[in-house]
Design an enzyme around this catalytic site. Sequence first.
Site, PDB file in Angstrom:
ATOM      1  N   ASN A   1       1.157  -1.074  -0.083  1.00 14.46           N
ATOM      2  CA  ASN A   1       0.096  -0.331  -0.068  1.00 14.46           C
ATOM      3  C   ASN A   1       0.968   1.597   0.204  1.00 14.46           C
ATOM      4  OD1 ASN A   1      -1.778   1.454   0.219  1.00 14.46           O
ATOM      5  ND2 ASN A   1      -2.370   1.422   2.648  1.00 14.46           N
TER       6      ASN A   1
ATOM      7  N   LYS B   1       0.150   4.123  -0.359  1.00 12.86           N
ATOM      8  CA  LYS B   1      -0.561   5.568  -0.069  1.00 12.86           C
ATOM      9  C   LYS B   1      -0.797   6.440  -0.669  1.00 12.86           C
ATOM     10  CE  LYS B   1      -0.619   3.478   4.887  1.00 12.86           C
ATOM     11  NZ  LYS B   1      -0.421   3.655   6.203  1.00 12.86           N
TER      12      LYS B   1
ATOM     13  N   HIS C   1     -10.252   0.984   4.276  1.00 14.27           N
ATOM     14  CA  HIS C   1      -8.441   1.339   5.003  1.00 14.27           C
ATOM     15  C   HIS C   1      -8.893   2.337   6.320  1.00 14.27           C
ATOM     16  CE1 HIS C   1      -4.460   2.609   6.110  1.00 14.27           C
ATOM     17  NE2 HIS C   1      -3.954   1.475   5.934  1.00 14.27           N
TER      18      HIS C   1
ATOM     19  N   GLU D   1      -7.181   4.548   7.264  1.00 16.56           N
ATOM     20  CA  GLU D   1      -7.041   6.459   6.770  1.00 16.56           C
ATOM     21  C   GLU D   1      -8.313   6.974   6.377  1.00 16.56           C
ATOM     22  OE1 GLU D   1      -2.970   5.228   5.418  1.00 16.56           O
ATOM     23  OE2 GLU D   1      -2.187   5.024   7.360  1.00 16.56           O
TER      24      GLU D   1
ATOM     25  N   GLU E   1      -6.117  -4.811  10.503  1.00 15.97           N
ATOM     26  CA  GLU E   1      -4.858  -3.022  10.487  1.00 15.97           C
ATOM     27  C   GLU E   1      -5.801  -2.840  11.975  1.00 15.97           C
ATOM     28  OE1 GLU E   1      -3.038  -2.950   6.955  1.00 15.97           O
ATOM     29  OE2 GLU E   1      -4.821  -1.147   7.171  1.00 15.97           O
TER      30      GLU E   1
ATOM     31  N   GLY F   1       2.323   2.486  10.514  1.00 13.98           N
ATOM     32  CA  GLY F   1       2.596   3.331  10.180  1.00 13.98           C
ATOM     33  C   GLY F   1       3.523   4.212  11.977  1.00 13.98           C
TER      34      GLY F   1
ATOM     35  N   SER G   1       2.573  -1.543  10.304  1.00 11.95           N
ATOM     36  CA  SER G   1       4.619  -2.223  10.977  1.00 11.95           C
ATOM     37  C   SER G   1       5.313  -3.141  10.255  1.00 11.95           C
ATOM     38  CB  SER G   1       4.631  -1.695  12.116  1.00 11.95           C
ATOM     39  OG  SER G   1       4.596  -0.250  12.178  1.00 11.95           O
TER      40      SER G   1
END
Length: 254
Positions: free
Chosen positions: A12, A14, A100, A102, A170, A176, A216
Amino acid sequence: MSTTRRPLIAGNWKMNGLKKDARQLSSQLAKRMAKVNRPGFDMVVCPPFPMLALVADVIKGSGVKLGAQDNHPQVSGAHTGDTSPAMLKNVGCSYAIVGHSERRTDHGESDALVKAKAEAAIAAGMIAIVCIGETLKQRKAGRALSTNRKQLQGSLPQAATAKNTVIAYEPVWAIGTGEVATPAQAQEVHGAIRAELEKLIGAKEAAKMRILYGGSMKPGNAGELIALPDVDGGLVGGAALNAADFWAIAEAAG
Ligand code: PGA
């Protein structure tokens, strides 16, 4: 990892990189992939929308697959700034990430919207990678499993099968941050997700459906995570921006 489910390693990217970065990263992966006789894993890269066509060209015939980071729930229409699953399929995408964390946070996406997006991705002929995961607050309150069950119930596409759907667990606190779930934490949630899938789609499909870990994941921790019984690969962010690191993660899978 099980012998019956083929591991999937998804990158991904991003909102990172310009054309030269996309070209370089995808061509390094395509070259490595083309050299492997029978890879023991599936690999997909999910670049930003403006880079999709370019990356599609670079990876053509290499075995590396293309994915989108999101898609609109409808095929076409008056939706300024959005991208339809038909367009994504048309430029070469065979996967689409939906839900996701985010996007759930930045764009207020609900489980119902994520479900509609996943169904649209599938209808367009892509495999939906449906993301779920708890926040640190939810985990600290002892609600990690119930949060993931609820998101799964609400986000799973109607006609989900092991062929058209992949789940990505996730934990939001691991994305991150450099803080990765322990193997025990990951297996506990992955096991609970599979048990919930059994109720939702039946034991047979649930046993075949891939559940990825994301948050991560790095070359140094991928091996022990992917070795867990219910972890079938990874959805990789930061480490997917480096070809050597992403490749090392894939090698840990097969
Ligand atoms: P990360 O991101 O690997 O940088 O933690 C994973 C993801 O958000 O998909």
